[in-house]
Design an enzyme around this catalytic site. Structure first.
Site, PDB file in Angstrom:
ATOM      1  N   CYS A 110      48.979  31.403 -18.689  1.00 39.70           N
ATOM      2  CA  CYS A 110      50.397  31.282 -18.989  1.00 39.70           C
ATOM      3  C   CYS A 110      50.726  32.018 -20.281  1.00 39.70           C
ATOM      4  O   CYS A 110      49.907  32.748 -20.832  1.00 39.70           O
ATOM      5  CB  CYS A 110      50.781  29.812 -19.119  1.00 39.70           C
ATOM      6  SG  CYS A 110      50.284  28.796 -17.709  1.00 39.70           S
ATOM      7  N   ARG A 167      54.747  29.638 -17.000  1.00 38.25           N
ATOM      8  CA  ARG A 167      53.597  29.213 -16.201  1.00 38.25           C
ATOM      9  C   ARG A 167      53.254  30.185 -15.081  1.00 38.25           C
ATOM     10  O   ARG A 167      54.135  30.625 -14.339  1.00 38.25           O
ATOM     11  CB  ARG A 167      53.865  27.832 -15.582  1.00 38.25           C
ATOM     12  CG  ARG A 167      52.636  27.262 -14.860  1.00 38.25           C
ATOM     13  CD  ARG A 167      52.939  25.966 -14.149  1.00 38.25           C
ATOM     14  NE  ARG A 167      51.717  25.375 -13.585  1.00 38.25           N
ATOM     15  CZ  ARG A 167      51.699  24.455 -12.639  1.00 38.25           C
ATOM     16  NH1 ARG A 167      52.841  23.995 -12.121  1.00 38.25           N
ATOM     17  NH2 ARG A 167      50.550  23.968 -12.198  1.00 38.25           N
ATOM     18  N   ILE A 187      47.883  28.178 -11.130  1.00 38.51           N
ATOM     19  CA  ILE A 187      46.533  28.475 -10.627  1.00 38.51           C
ATOM     20  C   ILE A 187      45.908  27.230  -9.998  1.00 38.51           C
ATOM     21  O   ILE A 187      45.355  27.285  -8.908  1.00 38.51           O
ATOM     22  CB  ILE A 187      45.625  28.982 -11.765  1.00 38.51           C
ATOM     23  CG1 ILE A 187      46.225  30.228 -12.414  1.00 38.51           C
ATOM     24  CG2 ILE A 187      44.216  29.250 -11.256  1.00 38.51           C
ATOM     25  CD1 ILE A 187      46.293  31.447 -11.526  1.00 38.51           C
ATOM     26  N   GLU A 240      42.227  28.405 -19.105  1.00 39.52           N
ATOM     27  CA  GLU A 240      41.548  27.634 -18.074  1.00 39.52           C
ATOM     28  C   GLU A 240      40.363  26.903 -18.711  1.00 39.52           C
ATOM     29  O   GLU A 240      39.579  27.512 -19.444  1.00 39.52           O
ATOM     30  CB  GLU A 240      41.029  28.529 -16.937  1.00 39.52           C
ATOM     31  CG  GLU A 240      42.103  29.212 -16.117  1.00 39.52           C
ATOM     32  CD  GLU A 240      42.931  28.262 -15.274  1.00 39.52           C
ATOM     33  OE1 GLU A 240      42.465  27.127 -15.010  1.00 39.52           O
ATOM     34  OE2 GLU A 240      44.037  28.653 -14.879  1.00 39.52           O
TER      35      GLU A 240
END
Length: 627
Positions: A2, A49, A52, A76
């Site tokens: 993001c 955003r 995922i 992540e």
């Protein structure tokens, strides 16, 4: 994956919502799926955003159940299921299945120390109402970017890219002279600085805490890499453990609720990642490659070999040397001078990948971790006489030879001894710095105007390397230069290139070879396992025998380069001349106009190869055009 932005100011002020929205819109490409805002007294957080994981929920900003902690986050986290279980045992409830909520609740439970528990790539900001502070954190290797600036004594702004900050009214965008020197030496501006005096990068492995009650700011380093060479096992054990660790790092990065694939250049690192992906998942791996018409730079046959061996869904695209619009577009992506010409194919491979997938794995980091660059071998050759002969003898002897020996770019490599003599006249850090520099010291003496040299006040980018060398805590010469690369080239060049190129296409790129636990373990291996004679990544290649052909493993390294030398004499000859010799460059006050002319003339006549310096100048001209 993001984009985040934020404004932190006095508690009696309420940040402007329209201004926050403008900052978010500047990085729309980083997260086109959704947006969100949080505005309170003294603080505003914005989020773009790219969905995922947990596509239906996980919207940000996100709040804890008691509304005391709020987060915006880019990245992540790969160990979030384990952390979540621990938090659930402590009584925390979860409303989503995403990693954002785990980071937020981890902070709620453990405070600033929670960042040390996280395994992944990240940049996030947390507003902690309980303690009236804002906490910023960046991952250990610098995979995800985070910029900040002090607008005045009472207001700090931050964001995932420069462009989110530079639109802020009242921000001083004065160019930092030392950053110009960094750029022409290294091809990028070294952390923690940017091209602007008042905009900074939060360095990898660091956090920034703002106390909103007092306005005070504290930067803390929570992680550093130590090359302690503590591994005591044999070579075969290390080889097998390396394979297992890399496979695990790849596996945990294959979790996604969207289409996933990989970059495949045909080199060792990307081929190894694809080989692991293919054996982990029964479905064919989606792979993509970039080709060049110039065979000296084209690895497509090797990429095709790996794709065929592992039966991937593979597609390719050739880079067009006449794609002039892309050269102009690069500065819009990178925001500041950035001189790695492989940004061109990187942009195209990201563009190609995004047509089929939303997440791609790459092989970045293998060269720095496992000593894959040819320059490591050359540096270690020079280290032998450097360690045998005292500096007081080496400096005058080899310094004189380096000054007298002619520069012969046209000659066979064994006759090009000038650089070697110059390197032997320096200490290890100086020699490595000058070896990787684009404009060497003698060239910068001619390049920069007298006025600009005065502005530098004797500053030289070498000081960046010297600062990191003091923190390296290793006496091993190979480990030292690996550490320098990880702190400078990896984050300033490689990771910057991939982040901006991928996010320009709303593509998430994951880098298993930069898993911090893997990196830490590799740093315990003896240098001889990584560099054996002239063979870099030795133990890595041995671990891949039987899974990849010798043509892939042991051929001469090509890199992800473009044929600049020919382009600037043929397809791009007019463009490079008009750019480097533009009135904008001559009037900037930074350069000696006669030397600029000399660089262009000598390159285009074939007397010298100045392709890298000319590209560096052209990208600086692109930057000046946007100032």
């Amino acid at each position: 994956m993001c984009g985040i932005v934020g404004i932190v100011t006095r508690p009696d002020r309420r940040p402007d919502q329209a201004l926050l929205k403008n900052m978010m819109d500047a990085i729309y490409h980083r997260g086109p799926d959704e947006e969100g805002q949080f505005i309170d007294r003294g603080v505003a957080l914005g989020h773009r955003r790219l969905s995922i994981i947990d596509l239906s929920s996980g919207q940000q900003p996100m709040y804890t159940e008691d509304n005391q902690v709020c987060i915006v986050y880019n990245g992540e986290i790969y160990n979030f299921p384990e952390i979540r279980k621990e938090l659930e045992a402590m009584g925390y409830n979860f409303r989503t299945h995403c990693d954002t909520e785990v980071i937020m609740n981890a902070y709620h439970a453990w405070g600033e120390e929670s960042v040390k528990r996280i395994r992944g790539m990240f940049a996030y900001a947390i507003h902690d109402k309980r303690n009236n502070k804002v906490f910023l954190a960046r991952d250990r290797l610098g995979i995800k970017p985070l910029f900040y600036a002090n607008v005045d004594d009472e207001t700090l702004i931050f964001g995932s890219e420069h462009k989110a900050l530079t639109i802020y009214p009242g921000l001083d965008k004065k160019i930092r002279p030392q950053s110009v020197e960094d750029y022409f030496s290294l091809g990028y501006v070294a952390e923690p600085h940017t091209i602007y005096e008042n905009i900074f990068r939060l360095e990898p492995g660091h956090t920034l805490t703002v106390d909103m009650s007092t306005g005070s700011k504290k930067i803390t380093q929570y992680w550093n890499l130590h090359f302690d060479v503590t591994y005591r096992g044999g070579f075969d054990d290390a080889r097998d453990e390396l394979s297992a660790r890399i496979r695990e790092a790849v596996k945990i990065r294959m979790v996604a609720d969207v289409p996933l694939g990989a970059f495949l250049s045909g080199g060792v690192d990307s081929s190894a990642v694809v080989a692991d992906m293919a054996t982990i998942d029964d479905k064919p791996v989606n792979t993509c490659s970039i080709a060049f018409s110039d065979p000296k730079f084209n690895e497509i046959d090797y990429a095709n070999e790996v794709a065929k061996q592992y039966k991937t869904n593979h597609w390719t695209r050739e880079v067009d040397p006449n794609d002039y619009s892309l050269v102009d577009k690069l500065m819009d992506i990178y925001d500041e001078p950035y001189a790695d010409s492989s940004a061109l194919p990187t942009y195209r491979v990201c563009e190609l990948a995004r047509e089929r997938v939303t997440v791609a794995l790459s092989g970045d980091g293998g060269d720095e971790n496992l000593a894959g660059y040819r320059r490591y071998w050359l540096h270690m050759l020079e280290e032998k006489p450097r360690q045998l002969l005292p500096y007081g003898l080496r400096k005058p002897l080899f310094g004189a030879l380096g000054a007298l020996y002619p520069k012969m770019d046209w000659a066979p490599r064994f006759l090009r001894a000038k650089t070697t003599f110059q390197g032997l006249a320096r200490n290890s850090v100086e020699a490595y710095f000058y070896g990787v520099s684009i404009f060497k010291k003698d060239m910068k003496e001619k390049l920069f105007s007298n006025g600009f040299k005065s502005d530098l006040q004797d500053y030289e980018a070498l000081q960046v390397f010297e600062r990191h060398a003091r923190d390296a805590q290793t006496d091993d010469p190979l480990s030292l230069i690996q550490y320098l690369d990880i702190k400078t080239y990896l984050v300033g060049d490689i990771l910057t290139k991939v982040d901006r190129a991928s996010m320009a296409h709303s593509l998430e790129v994951r880098v298993p070879l930069l898993d911090h636990q893997l990196v830490e373990w590799i740093a315990t291996l003896p240098s001889g396992m990584k560099l054996k004679g002239s063979e870099g990544k030795y133990i890595f290649k041995k671990s891949l025998e039987g899974r990849l052909s010798d043509d892939i493993l042991y051929r001469k390294k090509m890199g992800f380069a473009v044929p600049l030398g020919r382009w600037f004499r043929e397809e791009l000859q007019d463009k490079i001349r008009s750019s480097v010799l533009s009135e904008r460059m001559k009037d900037s006050g930074y350069f000696d106009a006669d030397y600029l002319q000399q660089l262009v003339d000598q390159h285009q006549s074939g007397v010298r190869d100045f392709s890298a310096p000319l590209w560096t100048l052209m990208m600086f001209d692109q930057f000046l055009a946007r100032c």
